[in-house]
Enzyme design. Sequence first.
Site, PDB file in Angstrom:
ATOM      1  N   LYS A  22       0.969  -1.214   0.132  1.00 16.55           N
ATOM      2  CA  LYS A  22       0.127  -0.076  -0.193  1.00 16.55           C
ATOM      3  C   LYS A  22       0.859   1.075  -0.055  1.00 16.55           C
ATOM      4  CE  LYS A  22      -1.748   1.636   3.953  1.00 16.55           C
ATOM      5  NZ  LYS A  22      -1.580   3.089   4.459  1.00 16.55           N
ATOM      6  N   ASN A  23       1.737   1.331   0.875  1.00 14.74           N
ATOM      7  CA  ASN A  23       2.662   2.270   1.076  1.00 14.74           C
ATOM      8  C   ASN A  23       3.648   2.969  -0.170  1.00 14.74           C
ATOM      9  OD1 ASN A  23       1.218   2.992   3.138  1.00 14.74           O
ATOM     10  ND2 ASN A  23       2.541   2.257   4.635  1.00 14.74           N
ATOM     11  N   ARG A  93      -4.158  10.752   4.218  1.00 11.89           N
ATOM     12  CA  ARG A  93      -3.151  11.877   4.448  1.00 11.89           C
ATOM     13  C   ARG A  93      -2.118  11.564   3.071  1.00 11.89           C
ATOM     14  NH1 ARG A  93      -0.583  13.643   8.614  1.00 11.89           N
ATOM     15  NH2 ARG A  93       1.356  13.017   7.680  1.00 11.89           N
ATOM     16  N   CYS A 117      -3.337  12.154  12.563  1.00  5.04           N
ATOM     17  CA  CYS A 117      -4.165  10.773  12.630  1.00  5.04           C
ATOM     18  C   CYS A 117      -4.266  10.351  14.048  1.00  5.04           C
ATOM     19  CB  CYS A 117      -3.182   9.788  11.886  1.00  5.04           C
ATOM     20  SG  CYS A 117      -3.793   8.155  11.705  1.00  5.04           S
ATOM     21  N   ARG A 122       1.448  13.912  13.489  1.00  4.94           N
ATOM     22  CA  ARG A 122       1.964  13.817  11.982  1.00  4.94           C
ATOM     23  C   ARG A 122       2.420  15.395  11.393  1.00  4.94           C
ATOM     24  NH1 ARG A 122      -0.649   9.161  10.503  1.00  4.94           N
ATOM     25  NH2 ARG A 122       1.046   8.631   9.027  1.00  4.94           N
ATOM     26  N   PRO A 123       3.388  15.706  11.827  1.00  9.92           N
ATOM     27  CA  PRO A 123       3.654  17.182  11.240  1.00  9.92           C
ATOM     28  C   PRO A 123       4.241  16.888   9.929  1.00  9.92           C
ATOM     29  CG  PRO A 123       5.404  16.347  12.723  1.00  9.92           C
ATOM     30  CD  PRO A 123       4.109  15.416  13.017  1.00  9.92           C
ATOM     31  N   ILE A 124       4.273  18.047   9.111  1.00  9.72           N
ATOM     32  CA  ILE A 124       4.889  17.897   7.800  1.00  9.72           C
ATOM     33  C   ILE A 124       6.210  18.927   7.660  1.00  9.72           C
ATOM     34  CG2 ILE A 124       2.830  16.938   6.666  1.00  9.72           C
ATOM     35  CD1 ILE A 124       2.071  19.876   5.671  1.00  9.72           C
ATOM     36  N   ASP A 125       6.749  19.558   8.675  1.00 15.93           N
ATOM     37  CA  ASP A 125       7.502  20.526   8.391  1.00 15.93           C
ATOM     38  C   ASP A 125       8.862  20.435   7.651  1.00 15.93           C
ATOM     39  OD1 ASP A 125       7.923  18.737  10.967  1.00 15.93           O
ATOM     40  OD2 ASP A 125       9.840  19.411  10.989  1.00 15.93           O
ATOM     41  N   GLN A 126       9.072  18.892   7.634  1.00 13.05           N
ATOM     42  CA  GLN A 126      10.382  18.580   6.777  1.00 13.05           C
ATOM     43  C   GLN A 126       9.877  18.482   5.125  1.00 13.05           C
ATOM     44  OE1 GLN A 126      13.353  17.732   8.431  1.00 13.05           O
ATOM     45  NE2 GLN A 126      12.410  18.936   9.971  1.00 13.05           N
ATOM     46  N   ASP A 305       4.530  -0.015  12.017  1.00 14.42           N
ATOM     47  CA  ASP A 305       3.354  -0.552  11.427  1.00 14.42           C
ATOM     48  C   ASP A 305       3.126  -1.870  11.894  1.00 14.42           C
ATOM     49  OD1 ASP A 305       3.393   1.235   8.447  1.00 14.42           O
ATOM     50  OD2 ASP A 305       2.980   1.800  10.390  1.00 14.42           O
ATOM     51  N   ILE A 327       8.499   6.028  16.926  1.00 14.08           N
ATOM     52  CA  ILE A 327       8.451   6.748  15.780  1.00 14.08           C
ATOM     53  C   ILE A 327       7.206   7.724  16.241  1.00 14.08           C
ATOM     54  CG2 ILE A 327       7.662   6.713  13.429  1.00 14.08           C
ATOM     55  CD1 ILE A 327      10.267   5.348  13.856  1.00 14.08           C
ATOM     56  N   ARG A 397      -8.609   0.052   5.132  1.00  9.14           N
ATOM     57  CA  ARG A 397      -7.836   0.828   4.169  1.00  9.14           C
ATOM     58  C   ARG A 397      -6.528   0.333   3.809  1.00  9.14           C
ATOM     59  NH1 ARG A 397      -6.291   5.991   7.724  1.00  9.14           N
ATOM     60  NH2 ARG A 397      -4.856   5.997   5.774  1.00  9.14           N
TER      61      ARG A 397
HETATM   62  C1  EPZ Z   1       4.698   6.596   6.487  1.00 10.86           C
HETATM   63  O1  EPZ Z   1       4.018   7.561   7.402  1.00 10.86           O
HETATM   64  C2  EPZ Z   1       3.440   5.372   6.660  1.00 10.86           C
HETATM   65  N1  EPZ Z   1       2.497   5.822   5.645  1.00 10.86           N
HETATM   66  C3  EPZ Z   1       3.110   5.227   7.848  1.00 10.86           C
HETATM   67  O2  EPZ Z   1       2.218   3.968   7.506  1.00 10.86           O
HETATM   68  C4  EPZ Z   1       4.312   4.567   8.898  1.00 10.86           C
HETATM   69  O3  EPZ Z   1       3.992   4.312   9.768  1.00 10.86           O
HETATM   70  C5  EPZ Z   1       5.472   5.801   8.438  1.00 10.86           C
HETATM   71  O4  EPZ Z   1       5.709   6.112   7.261  1.00 10.86           O
HETATM   72  C6  EPZ Z   1       6.723   5.152   9.291  1.00 10.86           C
HETATM   73  O5  EPZ Z   1       7.193   4.000   8.510  1.00 10.86           O
HETATM   74  C7  EPZ Z   1       2.425   6.010   4.384  1.00 10.86           C
HETATM   75  O6  EPZ Z   1       3.611   5.550   3.531  1.00 10.86           O
HETATM   76  C8  EPZ Z   1       1.274   6.405   3.384  1.00 10.86           C
HETATM   77  P1  EPZ Z   1       7.269   9.496   8.640  1.00 10.86           P
HETATM   78  P2  EPZ Z   1       4.643   9.080   7.225  1.00 10.86           P
HETATM   79  O7  EPZ Z   1       7.132  10.768   7.891  1.00 10.86           O
HETATM   80  O8  EPZ Z   1       5.199   9.364   6.024  1.00 10.86           O
HETATM   81  C9  EPZ Z   1       7.865  12.640  12.123  1.00 10.86           C
HETATM   82  C10 EPZ Z   1       0.332   2.823   7.755  1.00 10.86           C
HETATM   83  O9  EPZ Z   1      -0.196   1.939   8.627  1.00 10.86           O
HETATM   84  N2  EPZ Z   1       7.749  13.658  11.037  1.00 10.86           N
HETATM   85  O10 EPZ Z   1       7.957   8.599   8.297  1.00 10.86           O
HETATM   86  O11 EPZ Z   1       3.511  10.217   7.712  1.00 10.86           O
HETATM   87  C11 EPZ Z   1       6.769  12.089  12.287  1.00 10.86           C
HETATM   88  O12 EPZ Z   1       5.940  12.973  13.241  1.00 10.86           O
HETATM   89  C12 EPZ Z   1       0.915   4.035   7.970  1.00 10.86           C
HETATM   90  O13 EPZ Z   1       0.572   2.125   6.433  1.00 10.86           O
HETATM   91  C13 EPZ Z   1       8.163  15.115  11.325  1.00 10.86           C
HETATM   92  O14 EPZ Z   1       8.639  15.364  12.540  1.00 10.86           O
HETATM   93  O15 EPZ Z   1       5.748   8.588   8.635  1.00 10.86           O
HETATM   94  C14 EPZ Z   1       7.031  10.687  13.043  1.00 10.86           C
HETATM   95  O16 EPZ Z   1       7.402  10.691  14.116  1.00 10.86           O
HETATM   96  C15 EPZ Z   1       0.622   4.740   9.416  1.00 10.86           C
HETATM   97  N3  EPZ Z   1       8.121  16.029  10.365  1.00 10.86           N
HETATM   98  C16 EPZ Z   1       8.511  10.117  12.222  1.00 10.86           C
HETATM   99  O17 EPZ Z   1       9.008  11.740  11.545  1.00 10.86           O
HETATM  100  C17 EPZ Z   1       7.696  15.688   9.142  1.00 10.86           C
HETATM  101  O18 EPZ Z   1       7.530  16.732   8.195  1.00 10.86           O
HETATM  102  C18 EPZ Z   1       8.160   9.486  11.103  1.00 10.86           C
HETATM  103  O19 EPZ Z   1       7.149   9.982  10.305  1.00 10.86           O
HETATM  104  C19 EPZ Z   1       7.465  14.211   8.725  1.00 10.86           C
HETATM  105  C20 EPZ Z   1       7.610  13.308  10.011  1.00 10.86           C
END
Ligand code: EPZ
Length: 430
Positions: A22-23, A93, A117, A122-126, A305, A327, A397
């Site tokens: 899926k991802n 998302r 979520c 779930r920030p997006i600052d990066q 996950d 995480i 989902r």
């Molecule tokens: C992806 O989410 C997956 N979703 C998630 O799977 C998975 O749990 C996660 O990666 C970790 O492997 C999809 O691929 C659609 P991250 P994502 O950005 O990209 C922090 C599922 O069950 N962060 O790797 O949102 C964040 O808060 C889902 O299939 C920032 O601080 O995860 C977290 O602590 C649930 N700033 C860490 O990084 C940012 O800009 C990892 O998040 C982005 C993230």
Amino acid sequence: MEQYAIKGGTPLVGEVEIGGAKNAALAILAASIMTDETVLIENVPDVRDTNVLLQAMESIGAIVTRVDRHTVKINGSQINSLTIEDDFIKKIRASYYLLGALLGKYKKAEVSLPGGCNIGSRPIDQHIKGFKMLGAKVKIEYGLIATEAEKLVGSHIYMDVVTVGATINVMMAASLADGMTIIENAAKEPHVVDLANFLNSMGANIKGAGTDVIRIKGVEKLHKTEYAIIPDQIEAGTFMMAAAVTRGDVTIKNVIPKHLESISAKLLEIGCEVEESDDAVRVVSAKQLVHTQVKTLPYPGFPTDMQPQIAVVLALSEGTSIVTESIFENRFKYVDELTRMGANIKVEGNTAIITGVNKYTGASLTAPDLRAGAALVIAGLAAEGYTTVDDIKYIERGYEDFHVKLQNLGAQIEKVTTEKDFKKFQLQAV
Ligand code: EPZ
């Protein structure tokens, strides 16, 4: 409301085929609009998240043709809007992957801010930092992220945290930027590598995916391709845990064993037998399982996950286990539900202290999120008596035909919508 009805106690036995990841699919489908030519993608899982993303893409003018249940043709030449509607973001998302794809191709994109979520903020600052370093302006107002650039110029980007989403979004935008982009502290998940391979098959120039440093040399344009998505490591891991907790013997087919190494290692530690072949793993759980420690980490560490699923197994394993979720900050919501089945788990901050018990007893449960929902289903499979799991839309989902695949392994599970259906299930279940 649809729910799963389960009668526990049957060991899972047999073979199960794993679908596309899926991802990986979400990133690759979004990236497919970055060319004006037609892209053919195979092994797309038929789950709610991928179907909603395809609807979001159609809503901006992409031409989506379903070849069969798992194969889709996409053509992004007729895209007529660069704004992704709010309700698509609310549903998934990952619609925000269209930011990176549209910014890369059209140098402009607008997407509503994805909500937090129920597993964390779930920030997006990066993501924003990466787009800005490529030369894009990013505005957040009225709940929208609006980004645009005269042109995108390669940059040296150091991710403050290892983030799958930001690595993917920046990789897409950088593929069509001028010059070299280096992403340091990049995510190494199999789906990041799958996206890089997909983009390279379209003519991108990406090296180092799967390591901490990804180098992307921007190209003028991308072209058509045909591509098959990798198997889903988390779906595979979920079935491995289901075999373990039901004392079963299951061969999980169509997997890449290397992607499952951290999961297999933990199952071996707690007393399962795990046999690997080229594209399958067999899990045999014949004796009382024992405790261990788990800490979720970015790949190749133990996947976040898979955290709820292994907690379900450890709560029936002898001794005291420790599960640390490093995480996300809110990924133990399933613990209250498991406690109602007899589990003995104490959550302190981002750590769960799990004292193994002899059995679960069936209960009426509610799925708090996608992976926790799947974990509660496998707890029901191991429980004495009947279990119902509500809010299965979360589970659907990310898992295609979840209850059907479990039925084919001998599980007594049905999807029911009314009390009458449930009563009928209870009468039928031996
Ligand atoms: C992806 O989410 C997956 N979703 C998630 O799977 C998975 O749990 C996660 O990666 C970790 O492997 C999809 O691929 C659609 P991250 P994502 O950005 O990209 C922090 C599922 O069950 N962060 O790797 O949102 C964040 O808060 C889902 O299939 C920032 O601080 O995860 C977290 O602590 C649930 N700033 C860490 O990084 C940012 O800009 C990892 O998040 C982005 C993230």
